[in-house]
Design a protein around this motif. Structure first.
Motif, short mmCIF file in Angstrom:
data_model
loop_
_atom_site.label_atom_id
_atom_site.label_comp_id
_atom_site.label_asym_id
_atom_site.label_seq_id
_atom_site.Cartn_x
_atom_site.Cartn_y
_atom_site.Cartn_z
N TYR A 93 0.86 -1.19 0.00
CA TYR A 93 0.00 0.00 0.00
C TYR A 93 0.89 1.23 0.00
N ARG A 96 -0.28 8.97 -2.84
CA ARG A 96 0.16 10.30 -3.27
C ARG A 96 -0.94 11.32 -2.95
N GLY A 97 -0.48 12.47 -2.45
CA GLY A 97 -1.39 13.60 -2.22
C GLY A 97 -1.27 14.56 -3.38
N GLY A 105 11.47 13.00 -6.29
CA GLY A 105 11.46 12.45 -4.92
C GLY A 105 10.32 11.47 -4.72
N GLN A 127 -3.31 4.86 -3.03
CA GLN A 127 -4.35 5.84 -2.68
C GLN A 127 -3.98 7.24 -3.20
N GLU A 132 -7.58 14.82 0.86
CA GLU A 132 -6.61 15.34 1.82
C GLU A 132 -6.06 16.68 1.36
N GLN A 215 -6.88 7.81 5.40
CA GLN A 215 -5.59 7.26 4.98
C GLN A 215 -5.34 5.87 5.60
N ALA A 236 7.15 4.05 1.98
CA ALA A 236 6.95 5.51 1.86
C ALA A 236 8.10 6.20 2.57
N ALA A 237 8.25 7.50 2.34
CA ALA A 237 9.25 8.24 3.13
C ALA A 237 8.73 8.34 4.57
N ASP A 239 8.04 10.69 6.46
CA ASP A 239 7.07 11.74 6.82
C ASP A 239 5.66 11.20 7.04
N GLN A 240 5.35 10.06 6.43
CA GLN A 240 3.99 9.52 6.53
C GLN A 240 3.79 8.69 7.80
N LEU A 267 14.78 12.45 -0.87
CA LEU A 267 15.64 13.04 -1.90
C LEU A 267 15.59 14.54 -1.62
#
Ligand code: TYM
Length: 389
Positions: A93, A96-97, A105, A127, A132, A215, A236-237, A239-240, A267
């Motif tokens: 899973y 992208r926002g 990146g 997703q 969002e 999410q 994912a990076a 941040d999530q 990146l």
């Protein structure tokens, strides 16, 4: 050569002022990112050599992003492998926002996700969070976010994901599929937990406050669609990660596995100050950029070079802080020995920034010419990737 010799990829300088307080949230990344500190503060696990060896038993050679420890942290990846070895598959899973075009990146975790899909022959739920981006961004109209969502999925398809195994969710269009599980999750997340996790304020709009429940849903959507209760692994990076903390609390209460994560580094921005973002176009290369724009951005990029040619020849440059070197390390130099050579030559002043910039411009443009063709072709097959098809 081992990832240890590539330690220079660890020093990501996202901001001019090193003394700047590090901020890493799903909506903001600033300051110098200290990845070890994030592991401690977020309570995640480092990716160890032992874990890498275990992964390679299933994948063969390790992917570049693992070898170089660009994916550096995880939650429950070992449990995912335990289950897999017992015959329980997992699903992937990610998402992208869509607040603008895709930049290079964003491709970092997606390229790795594609590798996992190929090696483990597993489904990806992707997703597209048009809702969002609409609620968190005062300037963005809902229709614009939806249009970006459509355009951004073309980038995903262009990377070669398999249609039979890839299911994209556009939140607004597909809310009917998500809503029941979102309600079940939302009912079990208190406002105080959400506030502590995301830093909501009195003036945060209530759409944003409910949003994390949405999410969470794709972690569990596979069970709803197929009746098969299997865990999800989320590349994912880092941040999530706050989303997954609350989702992991809720999962057992709903009768699902806790979702596992594998986290990558960022990146970095091409400019010294500020983060990579659509609102600061010079900070990143978008997949839709023309060759001239790519060239301009790379030529204006922040490097680890010295002020003058003679100084650099004498003292060498610093790839540790150089955005150009990071682009090679993350995406554009697959050969580890060659990367080590770029690093060495820079340090001893054997090469100058112009040389690296010329080479990177060529490689990025070569990649983008092909990617852009595939992106256009993706328009004809996009429906094969819809979750409801
Ligand atoms: P978004 O659109 O901010 O980012 C999409 C994905 O790209 C990663 N990312 C980066 N990776 C490496 N280097 C960078 N500079 C960089 N910038 C962003 C993000 O970590 C993310 O994986 N809320 C999410 C959308 C979403 C999602 C998900 C993401 C919904 N479900 C599940 C990951 C997994 C968002 O706005 O992502």
């Amino acid at each position: 050569m081992s990832y240890k010799e590539l330690k220079c990829v660890d020093g990501i300088l996202l901001d001019d002022e090193e003394k700047n307080e590090m901020v890493v949230t799903p909506w903001e990344v600033k300051g110098r990112v200290d990845y070890e500190r994030l592991i401690r503060e977020f309570g995640t696990q480092p990716i160890t050599d032992e874990l890498l060896q275990r992964i390679s038993k299933h994948t063969g050679d390790l992917h570049l992003q693992l070898r170089r420890k660009l994916f550096f942290s995880h939650r429950d990846l070992d449990s995912i492998l335990d289950l897999y070895e017992e015959g329980v598959k997992f699903v992937l899973y990610t998402g992208r926002g869509p607040s603008g075009p895709v930049h290079l990146g964003h491709l970092v975790p997606w390229i790795f996700t594609k590798h996992l899909q190929d090696k483990f022959d597993t489904r990806l739920y992707f997703q597209m969070t048009d809702d969002e981006k609409f609620v968190v961004n005062d300037e963005l109209k809902l229709e614009e976010a939806q249009n970006f969502g459509y355009e951004n999925v073309l980038d995903l398809i262009a990377l070669g994901f398999k249609p039979d195994n890839t299911f994209t969710i556009f939140d607004v269009k597909d809310i009917g599929l998500l809503y029941e599980i979102a309600l079940e999750a939302a009912k079990r997340i208190t406002y105080s937990t959400a506030k502590a996790t995301f830093g909501f304020q009195d003036n945060t709009n209530i759409g944003w406050i409910f949003w994390p429940a949405i999410q969470a849903v794709p972690c569990f959507i596979h069970a709803k669609l197929t009746g098969e209760n299997v865990p999800a692994l989320i590349p994912a990076a880092i941040d999530q990660d706050p989303y997954w903390r609350i989702t992991r609390d809720v999962a057992p209460k709903l009768g699902y596995y806790k979702p596992a994560q594998i986290h990558c580094r960022f990146l970095p921005s091409l400019v010294k100050t500020g983060k990579m973002s659509a609102s600061q176009p010079e900070s990143s290369i978008f997949t839709t950029d023309s060759p001239d724009v790519v060239k301009r951005k790379i030529w204006n990029a922040f490097t680890g070079g010295k002020a003058t040619v003679s100084e650099q020849k004498k003292m060498g440059g610093d790839p540790y802080i150089c955005s150009i070197f990071k682009y090679f390390a993350y995406l554009f130099e697959e050969n580890d020995d060659e990367l080590a050579e770029w690093n060495r030559k820079c340090r001893v002043g054997e090469i100058l920034c112009g040389y690296c910039k010329t080479e990177l411009t060529e490689r990025v443009n070569q990649f983008l010419v092909e990617h852009q063709k595939k992106r256009e072709k993706a328009r004809d097959i996009i429906e094969k990737f819809y979750i409801e098809r």
